[in-house]
Each structure stands twice: as C-alpha cells, then as structure tokens.
Scaffold this active site. Structure first.
Site, mmCIF file in Angstrom:
data_model
loop_
_atom_site.group_PDB
_atom_site.id
_atom_site.type_symbol
_atom_site.label_atom_id
_atom_site.label_comp_id
_atom_site.label_asym_id
_atom_site.label_seq_id
_atom_site.Cartn_x
_atom_site.Cartn_y
_atom_site.Cartn_z
ATOM 1 N N ARG A 255 0.838 -1.260 0.053
ATOM 2 C CA ARG A 255 -0.050 0.098 0.168
ATOM 3 C C ARG A 255 0.903 1.319 -0.041
ATOM 4 O O ARG A 255 0.514 2.159 -0.785
ATOM 5 C CB ARG A 255 -0.971 -0.103 1.325
ATOM 6 N N LYS B 249 1.105 25.049 -3.972
ATOM 7 C CA LYS B 249 -0.116 24.130 -3.227
ATOM 8 C C LYS B 249 0.220 22.725 -3.553
ATOM 9 O O LYS B 249 -0.381 21.905 -4.455
ATOM 10 C CB LYS B 249 -1.499 24.571 -4.279
ATOM 11 N N LYS C 207 2.885 38.931 -2.798
ATOM 12 C CA LYS C 207 1.417 38.816 -2.825
ATOM 13 C C LYS C 207 0.646 39.819 -2.305
ATOM 14 O O LYS C 207 1.108 40.872 -1.508
ATOM 15 C CB LYS C 207 1.104 37.266 -2.364
ATOM 16 N N GLU D 139 2.231 40.168 -7.397
ATOM 17 C CA GLU D 139 0.989 39.583 -7.757
ATOM 18 C C GLU D 139 0.072 40.926 -7.925
ATOM 19 O O GLU D 139 0.162 41.750 -6.834
ATOM 20 C CB GLU D 139 0.509 38.729 -6.661
ATOM 21 N N ASP E 247 -3.438 37.963 -11.437
ATOM 22 C CA ASP E 247 -4.335 37.014 -10.637
ATOM 23 C C ASP E 247 -5.729 37.244 -10.972
ATOM 24 O O ASP E 247 -6.335 38.362 -10.512
ATOM 25 C CB ASP E 247 -4.062 37.428 -8.879
#
Length: 283
Positions: A98, A134, A166, A196, A217
């Site tokens: 697994r 991410k 950002k 951004e 963005d």
C-alpha cells in the site's frame, strides 16, 4: 528529486504510519519463508512516474528485495501495461504494497495531469506551464519531480528561493511600490522580484516600480490582453508576465495566445487524481 537520505527518511515515515503495529493479516496468513513476485499494472491510461520510489519502499523493509523498472518515467501507457516488478519474501511485498502504491499512484497522477496541461499549449508557443506551492505537505519534492516528468515546469521551490510579493505582503508593506523598493534593497542581488497584481491599476504600479515578473491574479482574458500590450510597450524593460488563478485546461490555448510568458496552475498538484495502479502478486 530528493537526496537519498531525505528520500529514505520520507519513505520510512510512511512505512511506520502503516506498520507501527505490525501487519496482523500477513503475519497470520503467510509463511515467513514464502517468496513471491509482484507486478505493478496500470488499470487506466497514465503517465508513468515514481518507479525508483516504488522499488525503494520495498527495499526499506528488506534490502534483499529485487526489482525492475520496465517502463521509464515520463512514458504514456495504456491500460494493462506492466510498469515495475518486485521479487522477495511474500510478507515484505504484502506489507509494503500500500505504501509503495500510494507514492507511485500520487506521482503518476500528478505527471498525468501535468502532461494534459503541457499538451494544451499550442505548437510553437514559448509559454511555460508551471506548478505552485499548493503541494501535499511532505511530498513537495516528489510532486514537483512528477510535474517535470509530465512536461511542465516548477515555480519557486520554497519561500526562500524567490521574492514573490502577494496581496497580503502589499497590505503589510503599505503598497506595491514600497514592497518592491524594500525587496530590491534587501534581497540578494541574484534574486528576481515578482509581484502579484489584482487589477490593471496595480499592473501600472508594478511596472513603474520596476518589477522583474508580474503575476496577473484572476484576470479576465480581455484584461490579460490589455496587460500584455502594456507590458510590451513598457519603457524600462519588459518584465515577464505570469497569469494565475482560475486556470482550467480549456483556457490554456487562449491564454497562451494572449502574449504572456508563464501560466501557473495550482491544479497540477492540488487537484490531480491519483493514477489507478494495482499490484498483482504470484508465488
């Protein structure tokens, strides 16, 4: 991908998660001396990725396990393709099955998703598809390797590898120009400054402040085209132009034709479905 000691530490943690209490079923049902062969089989079409990791999981339990990579990473295969084989004590193969499949299915799933996005770029376009941060905690290096295997590219590895200003950085710094100015003064001279922006007004601020890379963005296609035209006519050097946010496979051709340089896609990792791979064992 990962240096051997770091990879082994990652695999050992995953094995410990599954085997901290032993493998009651295998120990009860299978003789300790029994030997077996197992083959990993694609149950659906996929891009192969993670063969060396797959084999290494078994060898972390028993270094005597032998294995073979039959199909190289990056190869597109159809249903039924035999990807890798392992031979050794049946208990080892069953206990590590697994964990080995979890890694291989995840990596092949990301590679398959990256291949779909990379293939959507029109022929002759110089646009890059990249991933984002991410990623699954602890698996970033493996997932980013899978992105490359699939034919896409990597964005920054970590917070320490690039300056990316950002929206919340802009708020905390007091504005785009202030944030870029401080970054320019304090970051190493080898570091590019990316910012951004959420509007064409912010785009103009970033251009005036001398950003090296500007990320659009969640821009509409019309605003992406307008931004591209403004960047191309910039008087103080042309920054790279990146688009991000709300990127779907269907949007890739139109964005690639809009004059941008980079399309960053969080979905390459955060939304990729694990590939369907099974382990078939025989004595």
């Amino acid at each position: 991908m990962l240096a051997a000691p770091l990879l082994d530490a990652l695999l050992d943690r995953a094995l410990e998660e599954d085997l901290a209490g032993g493998d009651l079923t295998t120990e009860a049902c299978v003789e300790a001396s029994a030997r077996a062969t197992a083959k990993a089989v694609a149950r659906k079409p996929l891009v192969v990725c993670g063969g060396d990791v797959f084999l290494r999981v078994f060898q972390r339990l028993d270094p005597q396990v032998e294995g073979e990579v039959l199909i190289a990473d990056g190869t597109s295969v159809d249903t039924g393709a035999v990807l890798w084989t392992v031979r050794g004590l049946a208990r080892t193969l069953l206990s590590a099955e697994r964990t080995a499949l979890n890694f291989a299915q995840r990596m092949s799933g990301v590679a398959s998703e990256a291949r779909r996005y990379a293939a959507a770029i029109p022929q002759g376009s110089g646009v890059r598809i990249t991933d984002t941060r991410k990623t699954t905690p602890g698996l970033r290096a493996l997932e980013r390797y899978a992105v490359r295997v699939g034919g896409a590219h990597n964005h920054r590895d970590s917070l320490g590898s690039a300056v990316l200003i950002k929206d919340n950085h802009i708020v905390a710094a007091g504005g785009i120009a202030t944030a870029i100015g401080r970054a320019r003064a304090r970051a190493p001279h080898t570091t590019k400054i990316e910012v951004e922006v959420a509007s064409l007004r912010e785009l103009d601020e970033a251009l005036s402040a001398g950003a090296d890379i500007i990320m659009l963005d969640n821009f509409t296609l019309a605003d992406v085209k307008t931004a591209s035209a403004r960047v191309r006519s910039a008087q103080h050097g042309r920054p790279l132009l990146e688009v991000s946010g709300g990127i779907t496979l269907e949007r890739i051709p139109e964005l690639a034709a809009a004059g941008i340089d980079i399309i960053s896609v969080g979905a390459l990792t955060h939304s990729a479905r694990s590939a369907d791979i099974a382990l078939d064992l025989s004595l």
